[in-house]
Design a protein around this motif. Structure first.
Motif: not given
Length: 338
Positions: A172-173, A212-213, A229-233, A323-325
């Motif tokens: 999702x990021x 999700x993140x 964020x989420x790509x499965x809400x 950096x997030x990962x």
């Protein structure tokens, strides 16, 4: 007249439509896609290719617009640059900052333009929000939030590359809120520290593709930021793409409406009594991000201007993603080096 070819017609049709809207200074001369049925959707006297190498060798083009899977962004971009083509590339720029660097070096050596299609930067409400923030009406910016949840299952079939972390570069990021992250940089400058946590709960996803993140950010300005964020809400509902809290005002975008409450439009000394006012988006920003974006690209190539979302700028969006990962993997805050 700038001759443009579009590669990848699944995500690239919006670019095709923009070019076919009689934009000044450019024309669509060729398209390329592996699937014949997609090529057949493009009407008119336009040359069609199924092979990318043949497209670069034979198509009458000066520039390439590319909308392909993330894993081949760098490879196909470098080929286009080697063939002397200017480049408008769908986000994310590449899988990591190292790939971005190689692309920027090649473009510089060839004297070519790289622009990343970070379309929020060309979207009317986003430009209106930037105008308000840059005016100083909100005072010193202290807190920022930007969320986006969108169920990919409604749009992308199971088994598609976007669910595979090796092919997409993550989940999702990099595939969804790379929009938000780039936009926050555009509005507020660089992020200096991030801390992130991911969840992997989607049966359709594999190879480290987070669905999700949550991300915490500290900007170089001192402002604090947060993103969900989420790509499965279960339902596509979140707190909105932008909430900004300054010492002298608040700006928010909810349910399609940009709103602001500030010392400039309120005389009350009580936070309880202060009210939001709707913001009218100026016609100066145009009506369509795709038209705005393509017009800017054409202008930059024609007049040797640096794009608002240039490759040299957008490598920092990918440094932020990297950096997030790293933070999610190590469980630690990560300082970003630019």
């Amino acid at each position: 007249m700038l001759r443009i070819g579009v590669v990848g017609l699944n995500l690239g049709m919006r670019h095709v439509e923009a070019l076919l809207s009689d934009l000044d200074g450019a024309e669509l001369t060729a398209v390329c896609d592996m699937k014949i049925e997609r090529l057949e959707l493009v009407k008119g006297d336009i040359i069609k290719f199924t092979d990318y190498d043949e497209f670069l060798e034979k198509a009458p083009i000066d520039a390439v617009v590319m909308a392909v899977p993330h894993i081949v962004h760098a490879e196909l971009s470098l080929k286009a640059l080697e063939h002397g083509k200017h480049l408008l590339l769908e986000k994310p720029m590449a899988m990591n900052a190292a790939e971005c660097s190689s692309m920027n070096e090649k473009a510089k050596d060839q004297g070519l333009t790289i622009m990343i299609a970070q379309n929020w930067r060309y979207t009317p409400w986003c430009l209106e929000a930037k105008k308000i923030i840059d005016s100083g009406d909100l005072g010193k910016i202290r807190l920022i939030r930007s969320d986006w949840v969108l169920n990919f299952h409604d749009f992308y079939p199971q088994g598609l590359w976007i669910y595979d972390g090796k092919l997409a570069g993550g989940g999702a990021i990099i595939s969804l809120v790379v929009h938000n992250l780039d936009f926050l940089r555009f509005l507020f400058g660089e992020v200096q520290t991030v801390y992130a946590k991911h969840l992997y709960t989607d049966d359709w996803s594999s190879n480290g593709s987070e669905n999700m993140s949550m991300v915490q950010m500290e900007f170089q300005s001192g402002a604090l930021g947060q993103m969900l964020t989420s790509y499965t809400p279960f339902i596509n509902d979140d707190s909105g793409p932008l909430q900004v809290y300054g010492d002298q005002g608040v700006l928010t975008k909810k349910e399609g409406q940009l709103k602001v409450a500030s010392a400039q439009n309120s005389t009350s000394s009580s936070a309880v009594e202060r009210k939001f006012k709707d913001v009218s988006v100026s016609d100066q920003w145009g009506k369509d991000f795709a038209i705005n974006q393509m017009t800017h690209f054409i202008d930059c190539v024609a007049h040797s201007k640096i794009p608002i979302s240039s490759g040299e700028d957008n490598i920092n969006t990918i440094r932020l993603v990297d950096a997030i990962y790293k933070s999610a993997k190590t469980g630690l805050p990560v300082d970003i080096k630019y």
